[in-house]
Design an enzyme around this catalytic site. Structure first.
Site, short mmCIF file in Angstrom:
data_model
loop_
_atom_site.label_atom_id
_atom_site.label_comp_id
_atom_site.label_asym_id
_atom_site.label_seq_id
_atom_site.Cartn_x
_atom_site.Cartn_y
_atom_site.Cartn_z
N ARG A 38 -54.95 -55.86 -59.23
CA ARG A 38 -56.34 -55.63 -59.34
C ARG A 38 -57.03 -57.17 -59.53
NH1 ARG A 38 -56.08 -50.65 -63.91
NH2 ARG A 38 -56.19 -49.23 -62.38
N LYS A 199 -53.83 -29.44 -62.59
CA LYS A 199 -54.61 -28.71 -63.61
C LYS A 199 -56.08 -28.44 -62.80
CE LYS A 199 -55.25 -29.53 -68.12
NZ LYS A 199 -55.17 -30.52 -69.04
N GLY A 356 -55.68 -40.94 -59.16
CA GLY A 356 -54.70 -41.93 -59.49
C GLY A 356 -53.55 -41.76 -58.82
N GLY A 379 -60.54 -41.68 -62.56
CA GLY A 379 -61.48 -40.87 -63.47
C GLY A 379 -62.87 -41.04 -62.85
P1 ADP Z 1 -54.91 -37.31 -59.34
O1 ADP Z 1 -54.24 -38.10 -60.44
O2 ADP Z 1 -54.47 -37.63 -58.06
O3 ADP Z 1 -56.06 -36.84 -59.60
P2 ADP Z 1 -53.33 -35.17 -60.87
O4 ADP Z 1 -53.21 -36.15 -61.78
O5 ADP Z 1 -54.49 -34.19 -60.71
O6 ADP Z 1 -53.69 -36.19 -59.49
O7 ADP Z 1 -52.01 -34.45 -60.55
C1 ADP Z 1 -50.85 -35.14 -60.45
C2 ADP Z 1 -49.83 -34.49 -60.82
O8 ADP Z 1 -49.56 -32.99 -60.50
C3 ADP Z 1 -48.34 -34.90 -60.32
O9 ADP Z 1 -47.84 -35.42 -61.32
C4 ADP Z 1 -47.80 -33.77 -59.69
O10 ADP Z 1 -46.36 -33.91 -60.06
C5 ADP Z 1 -48.36 -32.66 -60.23
N1 ADP Z 1 -48.42 -31.34 -59.49
C6 ADP Z 1 -48.61 -31.04 -58.22
N2 ADP Z 1 -48.20 -29.87 -57.88
C7 ADP Z 1 -47.52 -29.30 -58.74
C8 ADP Z 1 -47.10 -28.26 -58.90
N3 ADP Z 1 -46.81 -27.25 -58.04
N4 ADP Z 1 -46.67 -27.77 -60.19
C9 ADP Z 1 -46.74 -28.66 -61.02
N5 ADP Z 1 -47.27 -29.98 -61.10
C10 ADP Z 1 -47.52 -30.12 -59.80
MG MG Z 2 -53.47 -38.23 -62.40
#
Ligand code: ADP
Ligand code: MG
Length: 399
Positions: A38, A199, A356, A379
């Site tokens: 960063r 989620k 992230g 975020g």
């Molecule tokens: P980002 O940070 O890119 O926005 P998220 O924080 O929403 O992504 O989600 C990332 C997490 O989702 C990872 O830790 C991954 O292991 C989990 N994940 C992805 N697919 C599944 C699944 N089918 N079941 C449970 N967890 C999952």
């Molecule tokens: Mg995340």
């Protein structure tokens, strides 16, 4: 929201005192910086200001001191590293906008650089307290925001200070705003969005907003099973947000009305339980999403879905990706995420990765160089894609 914002190149900075909000929220261990990424990323803006003969006053938060003066969250380590990278001494203030900072700011010569203490040492920072904003502004003539990761927060040092100073973007924020702003406002089509992650509820508003813009919306990752459940399929022990089934139905109906192609995985990798630890060896089978066994959970997209998603990404002219396709932390369950990352890397579309974990996945898997833009704000990029106004950007002067 207007994405056409003034940058440091649109304002005269020579001889001026410039307060520049950076993202120096670097990871540390035992008082040492473990990644200076960063700080390195902030160099172009800082170097430009130095070269133009500005008197540079940098500020940032680090960690969550919550208004307490925690010595382990002092930005002194950042000043030291920045001094090495710039090849010149960065003057460290003993406070944020107190007597010491003000005295040092007043004594700056053109080309000098100083760094204020952790802005979150002051309680007013996260409350966007006008007193702190005024104190910060009193040290400078111009405000530059170069911290995209906190642009979705209305804090004194990210937005409030712009009430009292002319405000423009630094190079990092300019890049985020121009690339993501163009993708949302005026994308080259076909425009494909790929969403994944754990989620549905985190990404509700993104889905809704992207359906207004895209030609194809792809949903993988843990989110996909709630959509599959909403379609009436049994998804075994897969992640399901049972309160969001109606919402998913609504979104599927909206896609149909808007003529947006909505792609869900046709097959999936399943196992009997979640890997523990997360990178433990795991035995999986691949099944169609219409036939997920009751005692199994879906942990990645399957090979047919990989091919379909990759094909859609490759045919696109603009791709936005947020959220991994599976539990990519586990090598056996990273195949879907790798397939999507590879497709983006191979594509000559404008490719944008936000979030992230998806950004980390691109970097870990070695695809980062081949992506047009990896957003520096998880975020913040999500709120941007939701179509929300980000206070740290809205406060900047329009061109
Ligand atoms: P980002 O940070 O890119 O926005 P998220 O924080 O929403 O992504 O989600 C990332 C997490 O989702 C990872 O830790 C991954 O292991 C989990 N994940 C992805 N697919 C599944 C699944 N089918 N079941 C449970 N967890 C999952
Ligand atoms: Mg995340």
């Amino acid at each position: 929201m207007n994405y056409n914002k003034k940058s440091i190149e649109d304002i005269e900075v020579a001889g001026k005192r410039v307060l520049c909000r950076c993202d120096f929220n670097v990871p540390t261990k035992d008082g040492k910086i473990t990644s200076d990424k960063r700080i390195v990323a902030a160099l172009p803006t800082i170097q430009y200001l130095i070269d133009k003969g500005a008197k540079v006053i940098l500020c940032s938060h680090m960690g969550k001191p919550k208004g307490e003066w925690k010595p382990e969250l002092s930005l002194k380590v950042v000043a030291d590293r920045l001094s090495e990278l710039l090849g010149k001494t960065v003057i460290m203030a003993a406070d944020v906008a107190g007597e010491d900072a003000k005295a040092k700011a007043a004594a700056l010569q053109p080309g000098d650089v100083m760094l204020l203490e952790n802005t979150r040492y002051i309680k007013g920072e996260t409350k966007n307290d006008p007193e702190l904003s005024k104190d910060l502004a009193s040290m400078a003539d111009i405000f530059v925001n170069d911290a995209f990761g906190t642009a979705h927060r209305a804090h004194s040092s990210t937005a409030g200070v712009a009430d009292y100073l002319p405000a423009v973007s630094g190079y990092l924020v300019q890049k985020e705003v121009s690339i993501m702003g163009k993708a949302l406002a005026n994308p080259e089509r076909p425009f494909v969005a790929i969403l994944g992650g754990a989620k549905v509820s985190d990404k509700l508003n993104v889905i809704n907003n992207l359906l207004e813009k895209v030609d194809t919306l792809i949903i993988g990752g843990g989110m996909a099973y709630t959509f599959l459940a909403a379609q009436g399929y049994t998804v075994g022990k897969s992640l399901v947000d049972s309160e969001k089934l109606d919402y998913c139905k609504e979104m599927m109906a909206k896609a149909e009305v808007k003529g947006v192609k909505l792609l869900l995985p046709v097959d999936t990798a399943v196992a009997s339980s979640f890997p523990s630890p997360i990178d433990a060896e795991i035995a999986v089978q691949y099944v169609d999403c219409t036939a997920i066994p009751a005692d199994q959970m879906g942990l990645d997209i399957g090979p047919k879905a990989c091919a379909e998603f990759a094909g859609a990404a490759k045919a696109a002219k603009t791709v936005v990706w947020n959220g991994p396709m599976g539990v990519f932390e586990n090598p056996t369950l990273a195949k879907g995420t790798i397939a999507v990352a590879q497709a983006l890397a191979d594509s000559d579309a404008v490719t944008i990765v936000g979030g992230g974990d998806s950004a980390a996945a691109c970097e870990q898997l070695g695809f980062a160089d081949q992506i047009t833009h990896i957003s520096t704000g998880g975020g913040a990029s999500l709120e941007f894609l939701e179509g929300l106004e980000l206070p740290g950007i809205a406060c900047l002067q329009d061109k």
